[in-house]
Structures are given as structure tokens and as C-alpha cells.
Design a protein around this motif. Structure first.
Motif, PDB file in Angstrom:
ATOM      1  N   UNK A  30       0.849  -1.181   0.000  1.00  0.00           N
ATOM      2  CA  UNK A  30       0.000   0.000   0.000  1.00  0.00           C
ATOM      3  C   UNK A  30       0.885   1.232   0.000  1.00  0.00           C
ATOM      4  N   UNK A  31       1.003   1.866  -1.142  1.00  0.00           N
ATOM      5  CA  UNK A  31       1.947   2.980  -1.311  1.00  0.00           C
ATOM      6  C   UNK A  31       1.207   4.287  -1.586  1.00  0.00           C
ATOM      7  N   UNK A  32       1.956   5.363  -1.636  1.00  0.00           N
ATOM      8  CA  UNK A  32       1.464   6.645  -2.127  1.00  0.00           C
ATOM      9  C   UNK A  32       2.331   7.036  -3.320  1.00  0.00           C
ATOM     10  N   UNK A  33       1.761   7.850  -4.193  1.00  0.00           N
ATOM     11  CA  UNK A  33       2.485   8.303  -5.374  1.00  0.00           C
ATOM     12  C   UNK A  33       2.905   9.756  -5.154  1.00  0.00           C
TER      13      UNK A  33
ATOM     14  N   UNK B  69       6.521   8.286  -8.491  1.00  0.00           N
ATOM     15  CA  UNK B  69       7.136   7.057  -7.999  1.00  0.00           C
ATOM     16  C   UNK B  69       6.342   6.531  -6.811  1.00  0.00           C
ATOM     17  N   UNK B  70       6.390   5.208  -6.626  1.00  0.00           N
ATOM     18  CA  UNK B  70       5.767   4.600  -5.460  1.00  0.00           C
ATOM     19  C   UNK B  70       6.607   4.918  -4.219  1.00  0.00           C
ATOM     20  N   UNK B  71       5.968   5.453  -3.181  1.00  0.00           N
ATOM     21  CA  UNK B  71       6.655   5.851  -1.958  1.00  0.00           C
ATOM     22  C   UNK B  71       5.980   5.237  -0.740  1.00  0.00           C
ATOM     23  N   UNK B  72       6.729   5.133   0.350  1.00  0.00           N
ATOM     24  CA  UNK B  72       6.223   4.529   1.573  1.00  0.00           C
ATOM     25  C   UNK B  72       5.152   5.410   2.225  1.00  0.00           C
ATOM     26  N   UNK B  73       4.104   4.765   2.724  1.00  0.00           N
ATOM     27  CA  UNK B  73       3.033   5.446   3.443  1.00  0.00           C
ATOM     28  C   UNK B  73       3.341   5.561   4.940  1.00  0.00           C
TER      29      UNK B  73
ATOM     30  N   UNK C 229      -1.779  15.548   3.516  1.00  0.00           N
ATOM     31  CA  UNK C 229      -2.054  14.210   3.002  1.00  0.00           C
ATOM     32  C   UNK C 229      -0.764  13.399   2.962  1.00  0.00           C
ATOM     33  N   UNK C 230      -0.866  12.056   2.913  1.00  0.00           N
ATOM     34  CA  UNK C 230       0.345  11.234   2.771  1.00  0.00           C
ATOM     35  C   UNK C 230       1.150  11.593   1.530  1.00  0.00           C
ATOM     36  N   UNK C 231       0.472  11.992   0.450  1.00  0.00           N
ATOM     37  CA  UNK C 231       1.179  12.357  -0.779  1.00  0.00           C
ATOM     38  C   UNK C 231       2.033  13.607  -0.581  1.00  0.00           C
ATOM     39  N   UNK C 232       1.500  14.582   0.127  1.00  0.00           N
ATOM     40  CA  UNK C 232       2.256  15.819   0.379  1.00  0.00           C
ATOM     41  C   UNK C 232       3.455  15.539   1.286  1.00  0.00           C
ATOM     42  N   UNK C 233       3.256  14.695   2.284  1.00  0.00           N
ATOM     43  CA  UNK C 233       4.356  14.342   3.186  1.00  0.00           C
ATOM     44  C   UNK C 233       5.451  13.588   2.429  1.00  0.00           C
TER      45      UNK C 233
ATOM     46  N   UNK D  83      11.313   3.774 -10.853  1.00  0.00           N
ATOM     47  CA  UNK D  83      10.015   4.210 -11.360  1.00  0.00           C
ATOM     48  C   UNK D  83       9.162   3.082 -11.939  1.00  0.00           C
ATOM     49  N   UNK D  84       9.522   1.859 -11.678  1.00  0.00           N
ATOM     50  CA  UNK D  84       8.776   0.740 -12.247  1.00  0.00           C
ATOM     51  C   UNK D  84       7.317   0.761 -11.778  1.00  0.00           C
ATOM     52  N   UNK D  85       6.409   0.608 -12.728  1.00  0.00           N
ATOM     53  CA  UNK D  85       4.966   0.477 -12.465  1.00  0.00           C
ATOM     54  C   UNK D  85       4.347   1.702 -11.813  1.00  0.00           C
ATOM     55  N   UNK D  86       5.006   2.834 -11.861  1.00  0.00           N
ATOM     56  CA  UNK D  86       4.433   4.040 -11.260  1.00  0.00           C
ATOM     57  C   UNK D  86       3.427   4.680 -12.211  1.00  0.00           C
ATOM     58  N   UNK D  87       2.204   4.981 -11.748  1.00  0.00           N
ATOM     59  CA  UNK D  87       1.214   5.631 -12.605  1.00  0.00           C
ATOM     60  C   UNK D  87       1.522   7.114 -12.768  1.00  0.00           C
TER      61      UNK D  87
END
Length: 287
Positions: free
Chosen positions: A185-188, A196-200, A244-248, A274-278
């Protein structure tokens, strides 16, 4: 282990030779490094400089591996801090003096394996470091034994959020390296300008448990087993109380980018970040 005993010039020579072989043969990671470096530096990057950084990434990986095999024997002990030039911002000193639990966050730059050891020696303890162990079980046990001999505990990445929550509630500190692709479960959020997928988990601990984030990197110097540990900034929970988690995640990434740009020849560009990042949604990552 044998190669690590060859002395500084011997280790450097072995690392340089292995780097050239790996760059030529491991085309997948070399391609990933080229794409990553190009994303990070954009139009300012020449082809020559790009290839220098790709080769440097391979060389640094092997140099770090050889140095790490001797690290406990050479560095660990009562004189550990003599091997480090420590540069600490006022906010980090205040967090250390308060003896409060913090998240120590950094990228895979410089001698990243030395970061937890110097943090413990300075007083960020007890320290629990989140890590994904090698799939090879004997190697995994060896790595855990070597790392925990440096004064900190290793936590498996699987189920780490629950464990980190318990550590934080008990007043312990947590070590995280957040520059690689997150799973589950990631944040972008943007990393060097690309989604990129980042840690929540950082957002969870920062907002819910009000745990500050201390940024650090440990760079190699020209002298073997001598390092420069830089504690550059701190994010306080109140700064992002309603974010939000995205801003952090975007704010964390900006600090990591600064630490990487300070010594790009010592960074792990070989990771396919950057693999699989939307695509990044409109406005995401904006403070």
C-alpha cells in the motif's frame, strides 16, 4: 571477506574492475541507472557525465560491499566516533537532546550501512532499522548478526508498520531508507520530478504518533574508514498536521534528493525506481 583484506588500494582496484565488468554484462541494471541519472539531472547531463555516474554507481556498490565486510573490525568499538566527522543542524541537535523517539531517514548514498551505527553512538537509541533481508537464509542471518553487532536492531520490512508503531509508542527511534520503490500500500509522489511509489508509513508515524523525521547521510571521504555524517534537517509533526500522505512523501523526497545531489558519485543509481508508477494526479505532491 578475503578481498576486503586487500588494503585500501587493493579494494579500490577490485571495485573498479568489477564495476566495469558489471556495467558491461548486467545490461538491465545499467539501463535502469542511465534512465535514473537522466531523470535526476535532465538537460544539464552530458552523455559522458551520464556514463561516468553509471560506472561510479557500480564502483561504489562494490567498494561499499568490501568496506562493509571490514567495518565492524575497523570501526566498531569505543573509538567509533573518531571515524566520523559529524555535522548536525540545530534542529537535529534539539531532537537528540530531547531524547525523544525520531525517524532517522536517509537515501542509499555514501556509506549507508554506517548510518545506524553513528546514530546509536550519538544517542539516537534504542534504534530499530527496517530492512528487507536477502532471500538466501544463511546470508540473511549473517547480515543481521553483523548489523546488530553495531548496536541497533533489525526489523523485517514485512509487517513493519505495526512494529514501528509499537517502537514509537515505547519511545524508540526508527531507521528508514526511503529512496527505493515501495511495495504494498503505497502513495504516489514525485521523486526527481517523476511519479514514484513511496512509503506510506512515514505519514502514519508523523501524523498519528507525532514523530519527527531527522534526515541524514553518511558520505565516504578520501581516507579509508573515515566518513562525514550530515544531519541536515528535521521535519516536525506540526508542520504537516493536516497534510495528506502524498504531500508528506513529496516533502521527504525533496530532502532525499538534496542528500543525493551532494554526492552523486556515491549513489545507488542502479535501482529501477520508477517501475509500475502511474501518472501523477493533478496537484499531487504540492504543499
Amino acid at each position: 571477506g578475503l578481498a576486503s583484506r586487500c588494503g585500501a588500494r587493493g579494494r579500490a582496484g577490485i571495485a573498479a574492475l568489477l564495476a566495469r565488468v558489471a556495467k558491461a554484462l548486467d545490461r538491465r541494471h545499467t539501463r535502469a541507472a542511465r534512465a535514473f541519472v537522466t531523470q535526476a539531472f535532465g538537460a544539464e547531463l552530458t552523455e559522458l557525465r551520464r556514463e561516468e555516474l553509471v560506472l561510479a554507481a557500480w564502483r561504489h556498490l562494490f567498494q561499499l560491499t568490501l568496506d562493509d565486510a571490514r567495518f565492524n573490525a575497523v570501526v566498531i568499538g569505543p573509538q567509533l566516533l573518531e571515524h566520523f566527522e559529524v555535522v548536525m543542524c540545530a534542529e537535529a541537535r534539539a531532537a537528540l537532546a530531547a531524547r525523544e523517539g525520531v525517524m532517522v531517514v536517509g537515501p542509499h548514498v555514501g556509506m549507508w550501512e554506517a548510518v545506524p551505527a553513528v546514530c546509536v553512538a550519538l544517542g539516537f537509541k534504542p534504534l530499530y532499522v527496517v530492512s528487507r533481508p536477502p532471500h538466501n537464509r544463511p546470508l540473511s542471518r549473517h547480515a543481521q548478526r553483523v548489523r546488530e553487532a553495531r548496536g541497533y536492531r533489525v526489523m523485517h520490512r514485512h509487517g513493519a508498520v505495526e512494529t514501528m508503531t509499537k517502537v514509537a509508542q515505547a519511545g524508540g527511534s526508527i531507521g528508514l531508507m526511503l529512496d527505493q520503490r515501495a511495495h504494498g500500500k503505497t502513495v504516489i509522489a514525485p521523486f526527481f520530478g517523476r511519479p514514484a511509489h513511496c512509503e506510506r508509513a512515514v505519514a502514519v508515524l508523523l501524523r498519528r504518533l507525532r514523530m519527527p523525521v531527522v534526515f541524514v547521510a553518511c558520505y565516504r571521504t578520501a581516507t579509508p574508514f573515515r566518513y562525514r555524517a550530515e544531519f541536515t534537517s528535521v521535519i516536525r509533526p506540526e508542520q504537516f498536521a493536516h497534510a495528506s500522505p502524498e504531500v508528506i512523501a513529496a516533502a521527504v523526497n525533496r530532502e532525499l534528493e538534496r542528500l543525493i545531489r551532494a554526492a552523486p558519485e556515491q549513489y545507488f543509481w542502479l535501482h529501477d525506481r520508477y517501475r509500475n508508477a502511474p501518472e501523477l494526479s493533478a496537484g499531487a505532491g504540492e504543499p
